[in-house]
Motif scaffolding. Structure first.
Motif, PDB file in Angstrom:
ATOM      1  N   ARG A 266      17.171  27.302  -0.999  1.00 47.03           N
ATOM      2  CA  ARG A 266      17.925  28.193  -0.120  1.00 47.03           C
ATOM      3  C   ARG A 266      17.050  29.307   0.421  1.00 47.03           C
ATOM      4  N   SER A 267      16.057  29.699  -0.328  1.00 43.28           N
ATOM      5  CA  SER A 267      15.183  30.783   0.114  1.00 43.28           C
ATOM      6  C   SER A 267      14.035  30.291   0.978  1.00 43.28           C
ATOM      7  N   GLY A 268      13.947  28.947   1.183  1.00 45.79           N
ATOM      8  CA  GLY A 268      12.881  28.393   2.001  1.00 45.79           C
ATOM      9  C   GLY A 268      11.560  28.397   1.255  1.00 45.79           C
ATOM     10  N   GLY A 269      10.478  28.235   1.991  1.00 46.61           N
ATOM     11  CA  GLY A 269       9.159  28.257   1.377  1.00 46.61           C
ATOM     12  C   GLY A 269       8.730  26.902   0.846  1.00 46.61           C
ATOM     13  N   LEU A 270       7.717  26.925   0.024  1.00 46.60           N
ATOM     14  CA  LEU A 270       7.076  25.713  -0.475  1.00 46.60           C
ATOM     15  C   LEU A 270       7.963  24.999  -1.479  1.00 46.60           C
ATOM     16  N   THR A 271       8.176  23.698  -1.257  1.00 43.33           N
ATOM     17  CA  THR A 271       8.911  22.870  -2.207  1.00 43.33           C
ATOM     18  C   THR A 271       8.091  21.605  -2.489  1.00 43.33           C
ATOM     19  N   ARG A 272       8.734  20.608  -3.114  1.00 44.67           N
ATOM     20  CA  ARG A 272       8.010  19.407  -3.520  1.00 44.67           C
ATOM     21  C   ARG A 272       8.698  18.149  -3.004  1.00 44.67           C
ATOM     22  N   LEU A 273       7.912  17.089  -2.919  1.00 43.01           N
ATOM     23  CA  LEU A 273       8.459  15.779  -2.599  1.00 43.01           C
ATOM     24  C   LEU A 273       8.767  15.032  -3.886  1.00 43.01           C
ATOM     25  N   ALA A 274       9.988  14.508  -3.957  1.00 41.87           N
ATOM     26  CA  ALA A 274      10.363  13.681  -5.103  1.00 41.87           C
ATOM     27  C   ALA A 274       9.949  12.234  -4.884  1.00 41.87           C
ATOM     28  N   GLU A 275      10.097  11.752  -3.634  1.00 45.37           N
ATOM     29  CA  GLU A 275       9.727  10.386  -3.277  1.00 45.37           C
ATOM     30  C   GLU A 275       9.191  10.373  -1.852  1.00 45.37           C
ATOM     31  N   PHE A 276       8.332   9.407  -1.566  1.00 44.07           N
ATOM     32  CA  PHE A 276       7.853   9.223  -0.192  1.00 44.07           C
ATOM     33  C   PHE A 276       7.302   7.814  -0.047  1.00 44.07           C
ATOM     34  N   ARG A 277       7.489   7.274   1.158  1.00 42.17           N
ATOM     35  CA  ARG A 277       6.914   5.965   1.479  1.00 42.17           C
ATOM     36  C   ARG A 277       6.716   5.878   2.986  1.00 42.17           C
ATOM     37  N   CYS A 278       5.787   5.037   3.390  1.00 39.22           N
ATOM     38  CA  CYS A 278       5.526   4.843   4.813  1.00 39.22           C
ATOM     39  C   CYS A 278       6.695   4.091   5.430  1.00 39.22           C
ATOM     40  N   SER A 279       7.238   4.633   6.516  1.00 39.73           N
ATOM     41  CA  SER A 279       8.399   4.007   7.142  1.00 39.73           C
ATOM     42  C   SER A 279       8.033   3.159   8.355  1.00 39.73           C
ATOM     43  N   GLU A 280       6.925   3.481   9.008  1.00 42.14           N
ATOM     44  CA  GLU A 280       6.513   2.777  10.231  1.00 42.14           C
ATOM     45  C   GLU A 280       5.005   2.545  10.161  1.00 42.14           C
ATOM     46  N   PRO A 281       4.551   1.494   9.485  1.00 45.76           N
ATOM     47  CA  PRO A 281       3.102   1.260   9.365  1.00 45.76           C
ATOM     48  C   PRO A 281       2.451   1.093  10.734  1.00 45.76           C
ATOM     49  N   PHE A 282       1.336   1.779  10.934  1.00 39.83           N
ATOM     50  CA  PHE A 282       0.615   1.687  12.199  1.00 39.83           C
ATOM     51  C   PHE A 282      -0.174   0.386  12.278  1.00 39.83           C
ATOM     52  N   ARG A 283      -0.316  -0.105  13.503  1.00 38.12           N
ATOM     53  CA  ARG A 283      -1.092  -1.305  13.746  1.00 38.12           C
ATOM     54  C   ARG A 283      -2.508  -0.994  14.219  1.00 38.12           C
ATOM     55  N   THR A 284      -2.668   0.090  14.998  1.00 40.63           N
ATOM     56  CA  THR A 284      -3.980   0.381  15.592  1.00 40.63           C
ATOM     57  C   THR A 284      -4.448   1.818  15.404  1.00 40.63           C
ATOM     58  N   LEU A 285      -3.541   2.763  15.299  1.00 41.86           N
ATOM     59  CA  LEU A 285      -3.901   4.184  15.353  1.00 41.86           C
ATOM     60  C   LEU A 285      -4.967   4.583  14.335  1.00 41.86           C
ATOM     61  N   PRO A 286      -4.887   4.170  13.074  1.00 41.50           N
ATOM     62  CA  PRO A 286      -5.924   4.597  12.121  1.00 41.50           C
ATOM     63  C   PRO A 286      -7.227   3.824  12.250  1.00 41.50           C
ATOM     64  N   TYR A 287      -7.221   2.723  12.986  1.00 42.09           N
ATOM     65  CA  TYR A 287      -8.355   1.799  12.971  1.00 42.09           C
ATOM     66  C   TYR A 287      -9.169   1.814  14.265  1.00 42.09           C
ATOM     67  N   ASP A 288      -8.612   2.321  15.328  1.00 46.12           N
ATOM     68  CA  ASP A 288      -9.294   2.437  16.617  1.00 46.12           C
ATOM     69  C   ASP A 288      -9.821   3.863  16.729  1.00 46.12           C
ATOM     70  N   VAL A 289     -11.144   4.021  16.769  1.00 42.46           N
ATOM     71  CA  VAL A 289     -11.721   5.366  16.745  1.00 42.46           C
ATOM     72  C   VAL A 289     -11.270   6.197  17.934  1.00 42.46           C
ATOM     73  N   ARG A 290     -11.015   5.551  19.085  1.00 43.38           N
ATOM     74  CA  ARG A 290     -10.542   6.293  20.249  1.00 43.38           C
ATOM     75  C   ARG A 290      -9.143   6.852  19.988  1.00 43.38           C
ATOM     76  N   LYS A 291      -8.273   6.018  19.451  1.00 41.16           N
ATOM     77  CA  LYS A 291      -6.907   6.466  19.183  1.00 41.16           C
ATOM     78  C   LYS A 291      -6.857   7.478  18.041  1.00 41.16           C
ATOM     79  N   SER A 292      -7.603   7.228  16.986  1.00 39.61           N
ATOM     80  CA  SER A 292      -7.565   8.162  15.855  1.00 39.61           C
ATOM     81  C   SER A 292      -8.131   9.524  16.255  1.00 39.61           C
ATOM     82  N   SER A 293      -9.102   9.540  17.171  1.00 44.55           N
ATOM     83  CA  SER A 293      -9.651  10.808  17.658  1.00 44.55           C
ATOM     84  C   SER A 293      -8.612  11.579  18.457  1.00 44.55           C
ATOM     85  N   VAL A 294      -7.896  10.886  19.337  1.00 46.06           N
ATOM     86  CA  VAL A 294      -6.822  11.519  20.099  1.00 46.06           C
ATOM     87  C   VAL A 294      -5.720  11.995  19.154  1.00 46.06           C
ATOM     88  N   GLY A 295      -5.383  11.165  18.159  1.00 49.94           N
ATOM     89  CA  GLY A 295      -4.358  11.551  17.201  1.00 49.94           C
ATOM     90  C   GLY A 295      -4.728  12.807  16.432  1.00 49.94           C
TER      91      GLY A 295
END
Length: 240
Positions: free
Chosen positions: A65-94
């Motif tokens: 309620r007071s805002g600020g830093l909290t924690r993640l209980a769970e997390f998972r990738c919801s939309e795996p990328f096909r090219t963004l992390p692997y193409d140096v041109r795209k990852s640079s723009v990203g």
């Protein structure tokens, strides 16, 4: 209290020996910072990859309620990328765009249209096999409308930046708009009116337009400051 939401990773900082503090733009809570424990351990491997710029996550997060830093209980990738992390041109723009987005988004509240714009634009960029040379320019022009200072015409950009033309540009040196005012206007008008078919002759001009557009952002976003990744990645951007 726990809440489920989608999120888009903007950046992270190392925290203690094996943890990070991740800045994530969430669908239900706006911009949030979360402590994520143990992701820098050797085992299990690969979890830190989930916190690279613009990664899409499904989250279960603690709220306060007071805002600020909290924690993640769970997390998972919801939309795996096909090219963004692997193409140096795209990852640079990203990397460049995630740095800017991380600085201009400050609201800790729900903004569904803005979240959907970020989500859909990033996925479209990832899926494009060609024709993405102008993506950074298109993205920043469209984002500016969600931030409340979107231009309707190129003249609105160039006239404002011209007043500051004697100030250092985003990448250092003098802002080129004073010397090439009319040329910039025709390109910005094309990007504003017909982004899908706008033609920028080469990477050098594209790089200069990006410099002008970042200067326009600096005039409207307090404390935006220098965009470090622009100069670092200028060679890659010039090849687009």
């Amino acid at each position: 209290m726990l809440i489920k939401t989608r999120g888009i990773v903007l950046s992270y900082l190392r925290y203690r020996e094996t943890s990070i503090i991740a800045r994530i733009y969430t669908e239900r809570l706006g911009l949030q910072s979360y402590v994520v424990n143990g992701v820098r351990k050797a085992k299990p491997p690969g979890r830190i990859a989930l916190f690279q710029p613009f990664t899409m996550l499904d989250l279960v997060a603690y709220t306060s309620r007071s805002g600020g830093l909290t924690r993640l209980a769970e997390f998972r990738c919801s939309e795996p990328f096909r090219t963004l992390p692997y193409d140096v041109r795209k990852s640079s723009v990203g990397l460049l765009l995630s740095e800017i987005v991380s600085r201009v988004l400050q609201e800790e509240e729900e903004n569904e249209p803005l979240f959907n714009f970020l989500h859909d634009s990033i996925l479209r960029f990832d899926q494009q096999e060609s024709g993405f040379e102008n993506f950074a320019l298109e993205f920043l022009l469209q984002l500016s409308h969600y931030l409340g200072f979107g231009p309707e015409t190129a003249e609105q950009i160039t006239s404002q930046v011209t007043f500051a033309a004697e100030a250092p540009s985003a990448a250092g040196g003098r802002n080129p708009v004073a010397m090439r005012f009319q040329e910039f206007e025709q390109y910005f008008d094309a990007l504003l009116q017909h982004p899908a078919t706008a033609v920028i002759p080469n990477g050098r001009i594209r790089r200069e337009l990006l410099d002008v557009l970042i200067r326009y952002y600096q005039l409207h976003v307090e404390h935006l400051g220098d965009v470090r990744s622009l100069s670092v990645l200028s060679e890659v951007l010039a090849e687009l």
